[in-house]
Design a protein around this motif. Sequence first.
Motif, PDB file in Angstrom:
ATOM      1  N   ALA A 296       6.935  11.734   0.466  1.00 19.28           N
ATOM      2  CA  ALA A 296       6.623  10.590   1.323  1.00 19.28           C
ATOM      3  C   ALA A 296       5.170  10.151   1.120  1.00 19.28           C
ATOM      4  N   VAL A 297       4.279  11.113   0.934  1.00 15.43           N
ATOM      5  CA  VAL A 297       2.880  10.785   0.671  1.00 15.43           C
ATOM      6  C   VAL A 297       2.758  10.039  -0.650  1.00 15.43           C
ATOM      7  N   GLU A 299       5.022   8.197  -2.085  1.00 14.16           N
ATOM      8  CA  GLU A 299       5.580   6.849  -1.927  1.00 14.16           C
ATOM      9  C   GLU A 299       4.574   5.916  -1.245  1.00 14.16           C
ATOM     10  N   GLU A 300       3.822   6.452  -0.299  1.00 13.11           N
ATOM     11  CA  GLU A 300       2.800   5.643   0.365  1.00 13.11           C
ATOM     12  C   GLU A 300       1.710   5.250  -0.628  1.00 13.11           C
ATOM     13  N   LEU A 301       1.305   6.186  -1.484  1.00 11.16           N
ATOM     14  CA  LEU A 301       0.308   5.886  -2.512  1.00 11.16           C
ATOM     15  C   LEU A 301       0.845   4.838  -3.491  1.00 11.16           C
ATOM     16  N   GLY A 303       2.896   2.563  -2.966  1.00 12.45           N
ATOM     17  CA  GLY A 303       3.043   1.258  -2.335  1.00 12.45           C
ATOM     18  C   GLY A 303       1.855   0.336  -2.531  1.00 12.45           C
ATOM     19  N   SER A 304       0.685   0.880  -2.862  1.00 10.95           N
ATOM     20  CA  SER A 304      -0.474   0.022  -3.115  1.00 10.95           C
ATOM     21  C   SER A 304      -1.135   0.344  -4.458  1.00 10.95           C
ATOM     22  N   ARG A 331       7.865  -0.922  -6.581  1.00 10.14           N
ATOM     23  CA  ARG A 331       6.529  -1.521  -6.653  1.00 10.14           C
ATOM     24  C   ARG A 331       6.531  -2.613  -7.720  1.00 10.14           C
ATOM     25  N   ARG A 484      -5.147  10.190  -0.819  1.00  7.63           N
ATOM     26  CA  ARG A 484      -5.247   8.833  -0.280  1.00  7.63           C
ATOM     27  C   ARG A 484      -6.187   8.026  -1.152  1.00  7.63           C
TER      28      ARG A 484
END
Length: 487
Positions: A296-297, A299-301, A303-304, A331, A484
């Motif tokens: 999940a982490v 996928e968040e990375l 995303g941008s 993406r 992050r």
Amino acid sequence: MFSDTGGSDTGSPNIGASGIDASGLTGDLWAALGGAPSLLERVGYGTGGGLPAAVPVMALGRATTAVCALAAAELAAVRSGPPVSVRGPVPASVPAVRVTDGAVATAFTSERHLLIDGRPGATFAPLSRFWPTADGWIRTHANYPHHRARLLTALGLRDRDDTDALVAEVARRLAAMPGEQSEQAVYAAGGLAVAVRTASAWAAAARPVVERRAIGTAPARSPALPPAALPAEGVRVLDLTRVIAGPVATRTLGLLGADVLRIDSPRLPESRDAQADTGFGKRSTALDLAVRADRAVFEELLGSADVVVTGYRPGALDRYGLSVEALLERRPGLIVAQLSAWGFDGPWAGRRGFDSLVQAATGIALLQADAEGRPGALPGQFLDHGTGYLIAAGVLRALTERLDPDGDGTGRLLRFALATTAARLLGLPADPAPATERPDHSGRLAETDSPMGRLRYALPPIRYDGSPTTWSRPPSRPAADAPRWQP
């Protein structure tokens, strides 16, 4: 920038003297990257201080460095001026590029110049070497503990603390078998060994040194990048690479301003010394993609992210949903650069590989043989470093294309392989003025404090008017950074 103690560039490049690249490789690579031919006039060369070899390694180093620096200069010009179409006239503001043999020779052997608190970085392990076989030679790679264990398992040996005795036992086992039989046995056990072949015996299908194509749909957000001091500033790069070639590419993107986050699996060992060499300009974290929370982490990375660079065997990441198609679906507009050892199709596509093994398989090792016929190696990991700068060049050109107001905004797939770089090297004409003396590296090395200790390191060879002379940050400790993006 952190302070450095070196960095003077003593070469005297002649801007516009593109004919100094007698191989013509710079122009070929620039065309393969989709660059405008007129931009080659911005490249100048400074000769002298190269590395001698039986094949024209300096031509490879010179050309891959040149196209990377030129791609950076082009993107810098596009970002610093008004919007332009890169399909139209070349911006007049593209800075001049300087390529000097001494800088290339130093950077392409960066791992050999590394000092960590005065200690040399680790290079090849005792079981990573050439061995005589019943019908020739074989090259093994056992730098990692799991590769060492698999090599010994394939040979029916147990590990032991007495290195000399173990080397003797391995030598006896390999000497009793034909090279290709040993190669197959070690590969079946998950290890790394390649029978030494001639270039004609390798005879792999011809492939372009750069494969690039548009893929996916238009981006979900505007691909525009605002004006910036560095060409890759504001670009977010997920680095899923290991060892040298991929990390050199992302190290270079970090030099040029990108926010590079290296992601390793906590279950896969990596050399701390290798990261001390190639970790400049980036941060390091660990995520286990088989664990739901870590996935999940990631996928968040993603995303941008703007760029994903991978260096694992073809298909190895697909089970985590990281195939090119899956990445672009989640993406749109992403730039994906993939690196492999042997290429993306053919019987060896799924094999692990390293620069030294590719040299052995493709005939380079025999061309570098000594007077007694023992195979040899290039004076540096030129396939790794050359491919690394070529990957960075491909990403930079893809970013430039993404800024084209007349472009379609689709994602980009870039593919590179050490074996195709080797084939291109072997196809080059002989250097008309080959190096005969090793260069003086002293003015091209610097020192800095880092979380890994006091480091002596090689300065980057990428030079254009206004380029950074070193990295903005030293290497992090492996997995020491939070997963992050920087603000």
